[in-house]
Design a protein around this motif. Structure first.
Motif, PDB file in Angstrom:
ATOM      1  N   ALA A 110      41.105  54.654  39.912  1.00  0.00           N
ATOM      2  CA  ALA A 110      42.378  53.980  40.200  1.00  0.00           C
ATOM      3  C   ALA A 110      42.136  52.586  40.753  1.00  0.00           C
ATOM      4  N   LEU A 111      41.114  52.463  41.587  1.00  0.00           N
ATOM      5  CA  LEU A 111      40.773  51.160  42.159  1.00  0.00           C
ATOM      6  C   LEU A 111      40.383  50.168  41.068  1.00  0.00           C
ATOM      7  N   LEU A 112      39.572  50.621  40.119  1.00  0.00           N
ATOM      8  CA  LEU A 112      39.134  49.746  39.027  1.00  0.00           C
ATOM      9  C   LEU A 112      40.316  49.280  38.183  1.00  0.00           C
ATOM     10  N   ILE A 113      41.251  50.183  37.912  1.00  0.00           N
ATOM     11  CA  ILE A 113      42.431  49.808  37.118  1.00  0.00           C
ATOM     12  C   ILE A 113      43.313  48.841  37.908  1.00  0.00           C
TER      13      ILE A 113
ATOM     14  N   CYS B   9      42.436  46.799  40.302  1.00  0.00           N
ATOM     15  CA  CYS B   9      41.771  45.487  40.359  1.00  0.00           C
ATOM     16  C   CYS B   9      41.928  44.736  39.043  1.00  0.00           C
ATOM     17  N   SER B  10      41.825  45.455  37.933  1.00  0.00           N
ATOM     18  CA  SER B  10      41.985  44.815  36.624  1.00  0.00           C
ATOM     19  C   SER B  10      43.387  44.247  36.465  1.00  0.00           C
ATOM     20  N   MET B  11      44.396  44.999  36.904  1.00  0.00           N
ATOM     21  CA  MET B  11      45.770  44.506  36.841  1.00  0.00           C
ATOM     22  C   MET B  11      45.958  43.294  37.747  1.00  0.00           C
ATOM     23  N   GLN B  12      45.305  43.328  38.908  1.00  0.00           N
ATOM     24  CA  GLN B  12      45.417  42.207  39.844  1.00  0.00           C
ATOM     25  C   GLN B  12      44.804  40.932  39.263  1.00  0.00           C
ATOM     26  N   ILE B  13      43.805  41.105  38.413  1.00  0.00           N
ATOM     27  CA  ILE B  13      43.160  39.952  37.772  1.00  0.00           C
ATOM     28  C   ILE B  13      43.995  39.445  36.592  1.00  0.00           C
ATOM     29  N   LEU B  14      44.479  40.363  35.762  1.00  0.00           N
ATOM     30  CA  LEU B  14      45.130  39.981  34.513  1.00  0.00           C
ATOM     31  C   LEU B  14      46.590  39.555  34.667  1.00  0.00           C
ATOM     32  N   CYS B  15      47.330  40.239  35.527  1.00  0.00           N
ATOM     33  CA  CYS B  15      48.775  39.993  35.606  1.00  0.00           C
ATOM     34  C   CYS B  15      49.154  38.585  36.075  1.00  0.00           C
TER      35      CYS B  15
ATOM     36  N   LEU C 151      49.111  54.706  40.210  1.00  0.00           N
ATOM     37  CA  LEU C 151      47.699  54.765  39.821  1.00  0.00           C
ATOM     38  C   LEU C 151      46.933  55.693  40.753  1.00  0.00           C
ATOM     39  N   PHE C 152      47.140  55.501  42.056  1.00  0.00           N
ATOM     40  CA  PHE C 152      46.423  56.336  43.024  1.00  0.00           C
ATOM     41  C   PHE C 152      46.933  57.773  43.004  1.00  0.00           C
TER      42      PHE C 152
END
Length: 293
Positions: A222-225, A227-233, A274-275
């Motif tokens: 969940a953390l990896l997803i 973080c990915s959303m935090q980068i891409l969005c 997610l979590f």
């Protein structure tokens, strides 16, 4: 070809659709995050130190939802800027977004150290995590203060309107640094490095302590997803901001401001799910709340 009146009507329609959509998603996210925090405050979840990270992230997401989805979309875009306290809420948006970034960075850093150096590092203590989370709020407030001065309230025909002050010189550089580097570029680079290290460690360690199906394993996923959303969005917002700031393209302000925040609102509204979906025990607790057991 559309005349000026048709263009204004089209712009107003697009702005209204985007703003009401953002408002709905934001309010849904605020309620979801409040419910998630209520569930996580159960003593059986608080025994896990990493829950402090999650609660801090959700608190920041609530602040972002109130600032972006509710205040800016409803009170600003749908009222034509006839609002008060825009300086406070302008600061709130960027302040809480920074808190969310730093919380994810510290969370990912702990997982990175545990997975890659298991003999040297253990999970951070509850006190250490608490101090780190407190530092996310204090540091974010200190760095984001310039955002307070980016807005001003102007009386027009007896009504208060919110306006963005002209950005030039040193002030323009400071705002660009805060919004592009501090809020997006820096955390994105750090999170990509940490997440890459986490993924490599998980691939190399077939018999790692976080076995498949464990709480820790699900939380890391969940953390990896997240973080990915935090980068891409934030990418659409950052790109449009740079293009407009240097006059490369011109986008109607209301469309840019409302549309560029949509992906950020979605990210902050669904972190809690997610979590929840990655932690079976947490999922069961949700089912009990909604009488689905």
């Amino acid at each position: 070809m559309l005349n000026s009146t048709d263009e204004e009507d089209e712009e107003r329609l697009i702005k209204t659709i985007i703003s009401w959509s953002n408002l709905f998603i934001g309010v849904f996210g605020i309620c979801s995050n409040i419910l998630a925090i209520h569930v996580l405050l159960n003593p059986k979840f608080l025994v896990y130190p990493f829950v402090t990270y999650i609660i801090n992230i959700l608190l920041a997401d609530i602040g972002s939802g109130i600032g972006i989805a509710v205040y800016w979309n409803y009170f600003f875009f749908l009222t034509g800027g006839k609002i008060k306290y825009c300086q406070i809420f302008g600061l709130l948006v960027h302040f809480t977004y920074s808190v969310s970034n730093l919380s994810l960075i510290f969370f990912a850093l702990e997982r990175f150290l545990i997975l890659n150096f298991p003999l040297k590092y253990n999970a951070f203590s509850r006190k250490t995590i608490g101090l780190l989370m407190l530092s996310t709020w204090l540091l974010s407030l200190a760095v984001e203060i310039p955002e307070y001065y980016k807005y001003e309230e102007i009386p027009i025909n007896g009504e208060i309107h919110c306006k963005i002050v002209p950005l030039d010189g040193t002030f323009a550089f400071v705002i660009t640094f805060v919004e592009i580097f501090w809020e997006w570029a820096m955390p994105s680079i750090i999170l990509m490095i940490l997440n890459g290290g986490i993924l490599v460690a998980l691939c190399r360690r077939k018999n790692n302590p976080m076995s498949k199906g464990s709480n820790e394993s699900g939380i890391v996923k969940a953390l990896l997803i997240s973080c990915s959303m935090q980068i891409l969005c934030p990418i659409p917002r950052s790109v449009m901001s740079l293009l407009m700031r240097y006059n490369i393209v011109q986008i109607p302000v209301v469309i840019y401001s409302a549309g560029s925040s949509t992906f950020i609102i979605i990210s902050h509204s669904f972190n809690c799910y997610l979590f929840m979906m990655s932690w079976s025990e947490l999922k069961r607790q949700y089912r009990k709340i909604f009488c689905c057991t």
